[in-house]
Design a protein around this motif. Structure first.
Motif, PDB file in Angstrom:
ATOM      1  N   LEU A 376       0.827  -1.203   0.000  1.00  0.00           N
ATOM      2  CA  LEU A 376       0.000   0.000   0.000  1.00  0.00           C
ATOM      3  C   LEU A 376       0.862   1.255   0.000  1.00  0.00           C
ATOM      4  O   LEU A 376       0.563   2.229  -0.705  1.00  0.00           O
ATOM      5  CB  LEU A 376      -0.929  -0.011   1.210  1.00  0.00           C
ATOM      6  CG  LEU A 376      -1.955   1.122   1.283  1.00  0.00           C
ATOM      7  CD1 LEU A 376      -2.852   1.135   0.053  1.00  0.00           C
ATOM      8  CD2 LEU A 376      -2.792   0.997   2.557  1.00  0.00           C
ATOM      9  N   ARG A 377       1.943   1.233   0.767  1.00  0.00           N
ATOM     10  CA  ARG A 377       2.811   2.412   0.837  1.00  0.00           C
ATOM     11  C   ARG A 377       3.431   2.712  -0.512  1.00  0.00           C
ATOM     12  O   ARG A 377       3.477   3.869  -0.956  1.00  0.00           O
ATOM     13  CB  ARG A 377       3.904   2.232   1.886  1.00  0.00           C
ATOM     14  CG  ARG A 377       4.782   3.475   2.047  1.00  0.00           C
ATOM     15  CD  ARG A 377       5.907   3.241   3.041  1.00  0.00           C
ATOM     16  NE  ARG A 377       5.396   2.931   4.373  1.00  0.00           N
ATOM     17  CZ  ARG A 377       6.179   2.647   5.410  1.00  0.00           C
ATOM     18  NH1 ARG A 377       7.504   2.601   5.244  1.00  0.00           N
ATOM     19  NH2 ARG A 377       5.667   2.385   6.584  1.00  0.00           N
ATOM     20  N   LYS A 378       3.919   1.677  -1.205  1.00  0.00           N
ATOM     21  CA  LYS A 378       4.532   1.888  -2.513  1.00  0.00           C
ATOM     22  C   LYS A 378       3.511   2.455  -3.493  1.00  0.00           C
ATOM     23  O   LYS A 378       3.789   3.395  -4.245  1.00  0.00           O
ATOM     24  CB  LYS A 378       5.099   0.575  -3.038  1.00  0.00           C
ATOM     25  CG  LYS A 378       5.740   0.686  -4.417  1.00  0.00           C
ATOM     26  CD  LYS A 378       6.284  -0.654  -4.853  1.00  0.00           C
ATOM     27  CE  LYS A 378       6.815  -0.599  -6.281  1.00  0.00           C
ATOM     28  NZ  LYS A 378       7.308  -1.911  -6.751  1.00  0.00           N
ATOM     29  N   CYS A 379       2.318   1.868  -3.481  1.00  0.00           N
ATOM     30  CA  CYS A 379       1.243   2.307  -4.375  1.00  0.00           C
ATOM     31  C   CYS A 379       0.886   3.770  -4.132  1.00  0.00           C
ATOM     32  O   CYS A 379       0.825   4.578  -5.069  1.00  0.00           O
ATOM     33  CB  CYS A 379       0.036   1.400  -4.175  1.00  0.00           C
ATOM     34  SG  CYS A 379      -1.510   2.026  -4.859  1.00  0.00           S
ATOM     35  N   ILE A 380       0.661   4.129  -2.879  1.00  0.00           N
ATOM     36  CA  ILE A 380       0.220   5.485  -2.554  1.00  0.00           C
ATOM     37  C   ILE A 380       1.366   6.488  -2.712  1.00  0.00           C
ATOM     38  O   ILE A 380       1.139   7.640  -3.106  1.00  0.00           O
ATOM     39  CB  ILE A 380      -0.370   5.532  -1.128  1.00  0.00           C
ATOM     40  CG1 ILE A 380      -1.599   4.614  -1.044  1.00  0.00           C
ATOM     41  CG2 ILE A 380      -0.746   6.950  -0.734  1.00  0.00           C
ATOM     42  CD1 ILE A 380      -2.703   4.941  -2.042  1.00  0.00           C
TER      43      ILE A 380
END
Length: 589
Positions: A376-380
């Motif tokens: 999620l962190r990479k995506c956001i």
């Protein structure tokens, strides 16, 4: 002529204060916290004492549902106010707080007490100070007078006796004329309770559009009421606990704390930001006009309002806010932004970028079940980098957000969401974007250019050192990195004085962002106003070919730039800077 939407009425000040104190007149705080300076409050009382007008109040008849946030001591005694104050909140808050001796909340969400002093002999007001409080000539807090309104004769005599004792100790006496003047002026102060304030009372049947339009037309300050104002008012009326949660979260965000709070180094959200996040995430409504209708209980199919539907939507809002205001969610989102290279509020330009990226974070986590925080962190992080670089939300914001929300309705599962994010980013970050669009956006001298901030963020991601320095650029933006003079400064590659000599006389020409680079200030002093063809060979003397290649690559320096014409240099460097921003994104992915 259309139906008259208002009645003109007049209130005695004493009656207004009683209405506030009992809760029959609600102050829903739709115009922000108390922002008047104490001197303006002093002038308000002076105008009243002189018999001058202090403007109209604008009131809106309440429908009688729910409760309202009031400032009165006995506000709990009435569950439903008869009117809400739309315009005149600052005036009424001033009058109530000073006369009743209660504190207000200032724009920094701090409690403060306003004390207005009165000089009975000179018949004038001042903001109370320590010397005034020590002086027997002054009533240092006029709330004392109004607290003794039923014992006015005794209060006046006690004041005169204290002043006379002080005068005698200094070898003076009060004359009969002065005693009479003091008594008369204190009575004039007390008579302010009978001061009449005109008001326009808007009918309860009027909708929020009409109320907002009336407000704008009669309000000399030109302030516009927004949908956010009405939503916050509605929260105050229907469920004040939700508004309190929002405000406490926002207050904590600006107060450094060692314990778990919403405080962070990037963003101090305001209630309107939280409302937008909650409406977009929880109700999939980017347009707050429709979000407001939902919270009023409107059924968009029947076009009717339902109390049951309103209760259901408020239950949904309560659940949504639990997620929006969850500190784990909040700080994990902040980490996403930090991971994108935007490590300081100096690099944050548009609040909407943060607001709607947090929306995407919450949607990914809760609507698509992305529980792996690294995924999620990479995506956001990638999403935030894109929206910050491209100013994605800078125009037609609500339309763009709503379009994304509508498209997400057809997306299923974690992989579908991740692909949606990738596809949206790729639709913006095309080859033409980095080779044509972004360089064109760099043709500016604005220090608040998204492109310049993105160039700095890319340097953070790529661990680039400042030019001719061992100091990493990311260390320049860390907490405590600023001082009376920064160790590293923005440097004009073509010095300003040199550019003036060759005919570039405006700051817009000389302060082009493509003419800037970070450099240690001692080197900046050494370079001074020399031409690039003079200082550059000296600065790079002794560097290896590999070192030169690193400087040219990561600082977007065209080979042989020192001998180029200025405009040719700018054109070439903009393209190289755009490539650095692309490299930053590649590193992020």
């Amino acid at each position: 002529m259309d139906t008259i939407l208002y009645n003109e009425v007049s209130y005695q000040l004493e009656h207004l204060l009683l209405e506030i104190q009992s809760g029959r007149l609600g102050l829903p705080d739709i115009q922000r916290p108390f922002v008047w300076k104490n001197s303006k409050v002093r002038d308000l009382f002076d105008s009243m004492l002189r018999g001058y007008p202090i403007g109209y109040l604008l009131l809106w008849e309440s429908s009688g549902n729910g409760t309202s946030k009031q400032i009165g001591e006995d506000a709990h005694s009435h569950s439903s106010p008869s009117h809400l104050i739309i315009d005149g909140q600052q005036r009424l808050t001033s009058l109530y707080a000073v006369i009743k001796g209660v504190s207000v909340i200032d724009k920094n969400f701090k409690q403060r007490r306003m004390k207005i002093a009165f000089h009975p002999l000179e018949r004038r007001f001042e903001v109370s100070t320590a010397p005034i409080e020590r002086s027997p000539e002054w009533i240092s807090d006029i709330s004392d007078v109004f607290k003794n309104i039923t014992r006015a004769w005794g209060y006046k005599n006690n004041f005169i006796e204290r002043l006379e004792d002080a005068r005698v100790r200094n070898g003076k006496e009060l004359s009969d004329e002065e005693r009479e003047l003091i008594s008369s002026n204190i009575q004039s102060l007390l008579n302010l309770k009978d001061y009449k304030i005109p008001a326009l009372s808007i009918n309860a049947s009027s909708d929020e559009d009409a109320v907002a339009d009336i407000f704008v037309r009669v309000n000399s300050g030109g302030t516009n009421l927004t949908e956010t104002d009405f939503i916050l008012t509605l929260l105050s009326v229907v469920d004040d606990s939700l508004r309190n949660k929002i405000e406490e979260f926002c207050i904590d965000a600006i107060k450094p704390s060692s314990s778990g709070t919403s405080y962070n180094q990037l963003f101090a959200p305001q209630p309107q930001h939280i409302i937008r996040i909650a409406m977009a995430f929880g109700f999939k409504r980017a347009r707050l006009r429709y979000a407001y209708m939902l919270l009023r209980g409107k059924d968009f199919e029947t076009e009717e309002f339902s109390e049951d539907l309103q209760k259901d939507n408020f239950r949904i809002l309560s659940t949504v806010l639990d997620k929006v205001l969850n500190l784990n969610n909040w700080h994990e989102f902040i980490n996403c932004v930090l991971s994108a290279g935007y490590i300081s509020d100096e690099l944050i330009l548009a609040e909407n970028n943060l607001v709607y990226t947090y929306m995407m974070f919450l949607i990914g986590k809760y609507n698509y079940g992305i529980t792996n925080k690294h995924v999620l962190r990479k995506c956001i992080s990638c999403w935030y980098y894109m929206v910050a670089v491209s100013a994605y939300y800078s125009t037609s914001t609500e339309t763009k957000v709503q379009a994304d929300l509508n498209d997400l309705k057809a997306i299923e599962g974690e992989e579908g969401f991740l692909k949606f994010i990738d596809d949206r980013i790729e639709s913006v970050f095309t080859n033409d974007y980095f080779s044509i669009t972004l360089p064109n956006h760099m043709e500016t001298s604005s220090p608040n250019s998204p492109a310049w901030k993105a160039y700095c963020a890319a340097h953070v991601l790529l661990d680039v050192k400042a030019l001719f320095s061992n100091v990493l650029v990311k260390n320049l933006f860390g907490p405590g990195s600023s001082g009376s003079r920064s160790a590293v400064e923005k440097h004009h590659l073509f010095p300003k004085a040199y550019l003036s000599k060759i005919g570039f006389n405006t700051d817009r020409e000389r302060n082009q962002i493509a003419n800037f680079e970070y450099i240690e200030w001692s080197d900046n002093m050494e370079i001074s106003d020399d031409a690039p063809s003079v200082y550059w060979p000296q600065m790079v003397s002794g560097l290896s070919e590999d070192d030169m290649g690193q400087i040219e690559q990561y600082h977007a320096i065209p080979r042989g730039w020192e001998n180029m014409e200025y405009l040719e240099f700018l054109d070439k460097r903009r393209k190289l800077m755009a490539e650095i921003i692309r490299k930053g994104f590649d590193r992020l992915k």
